[in-house]
Write an enzyme that holds these catalytic residues in place. Structure first.
Site, PDB file in Angstrom:
ATOM      1  N   SER A 189     -32.266 -52.892  -0.095  1.00  0.00           N
ATOM      2  CA  SER A 189     -32.643 -51.486  -0.010  1.00  0.00           C
ATOM      3  C   SER A 189     -33.534 -51.332   1.207  1.00  0.00           C
ATOM      4  CB  SER A 189     -33.431 -51.089  -1.273  1.00  0.00           C
ATOM      5  OG  SER A 189     -34.133 -49.870  -1.085  1.00  0.00           O
TER       6      SER A 189
ATOM      7  N   TYR B 211     -40.292 -52.239  -7.587  1.00  0.00           N
ATOM      8  CA  TYR B 211     -38.920 -52.182  -7.082  1.00  0.00           C
ATOM      9  C   TYR B 211     -38.857 -52.734  -5.663  1.00  0.00           C
ATOM     10  CZ  TYR B 211     -34.543 -50.273  -5.287  1.00  0.00           C
ATOM     11  OH  TYR B 211     -33.315 -50.128  -4.691  1.00  0.00           O
TER      12      TYR B 211
END
Length: 254
Positions: free
Chosen positions: A149, A162
């Site tokens: 990501s 995350y």
């Protein structure tokens, strides 16, 4: 089957296993790779979706199969890879795509969410590597594609854990690349905000509302699938190490 070519005739057809393939980036990747002429094995926990996607791929002329997969289970992940090896005798690429994003402020102390993200986003990738790497080394080639990501490059509020998991995927990928030069290719694909079901895993109300605004500008999952297909299609002597894909309209790094 090893010597066959894709529908375009220029790239050898490959056997590719995709985790988290029941929706979003994983589904789009399986569909794109099958359209390119590759044999795809789809893995995820939601077998009803896998069955539908696999049937649609095969009905459109592709070659696909599926197997239920829980990436947090090392033995299950080995069985997933073994299914590809058993069907085709080799595994050319593994796309470690399964992931979760239940964002929340650290002070919310959602420790169960933290554990789930670590289990899926980090251990799941490691389980995939552990399952595929021995076979790829034995056959003398292979390609591991890890989906991270833009959160692997910077941290934002509510996303600390995350982002930590995606920083970890980035570090694991780079370490694997350095250790595997000349045998196994390694690609890290880092999407910016992308249309997917990841936001549906956000239970914290503040983070969920913030994400609705944040995701107003989003990439289609097919854009990430295109990047993955590009890396996989490169000739053996080319190793595409990192691809970052962001919406053109978004100015911030994330």
């Amino acid at each position: 089957m090893t010597g066959s070519t894709t529908s375009g005739g220029s790239t050898p057809a490959k056997t590719v296993a995709v985790t988290g393939a029941s929706s979003g980036i994983g589904e789009a990747t399986a569909r794109r790779l099958a359209a390119d002429g590759h044999r795809v094995l789809l893995g995820a926990r939601r077998t009803d979706r896998l069955e539908r996607i696999t049937a649609e791929i095969n009905e459109s002329g592709g070659r696909a199969a599926y197997r239920r997969l829980d990436v947090t289970d090392a033995a299950d992940t080995r069985a997933f890879v073994d299914a590809a090896l058993g069907a085709h005798g080799h595994l050319d690429a593994l796309v470690n795509n399964a992931g979760l994003m239940p964002l929340s402020p650290l002070e919310a102390l959602r420790t169960d969410d933290w554990d789930r993200m670590i289990d899926v986003n980090v251990r799941g990738v490691l389980h995939g590597i552990a399952a595929a790497l021995p076979a790829m080394r034995a056959q003398g080639s292979g390609h591991i594609v890890n989906i991270a990501s833009v959160g692997a490059y910077e941290v934002s509020p509510t996303a600390a854990v995350y982002c930590a998991t995606k920083f970890a995927v980035r570090a694991i990928s780079e370490g694997l690349r350095q250790e595997s030069a000349g045998t196994v290719r390694v690609t890290l694909v880092s999407p910016g905000v992308t249309e997917s079901e990841l936001a549906d895993t956000i239970a914290d109300p503040v983070a969920r509302e913030a994400m609705k605004t944040y995701r107003a500008v989003a990439l289609p999952a097919s854009a990430i699938a295109d990047a993955i297909a590009f890396a996989i299609a490169q000739p053996p002597e080319v190793d595409v190490n990192e691809i970052v894909v962001r919406p053109a309209a978004r100015a911030r790094a994330a």
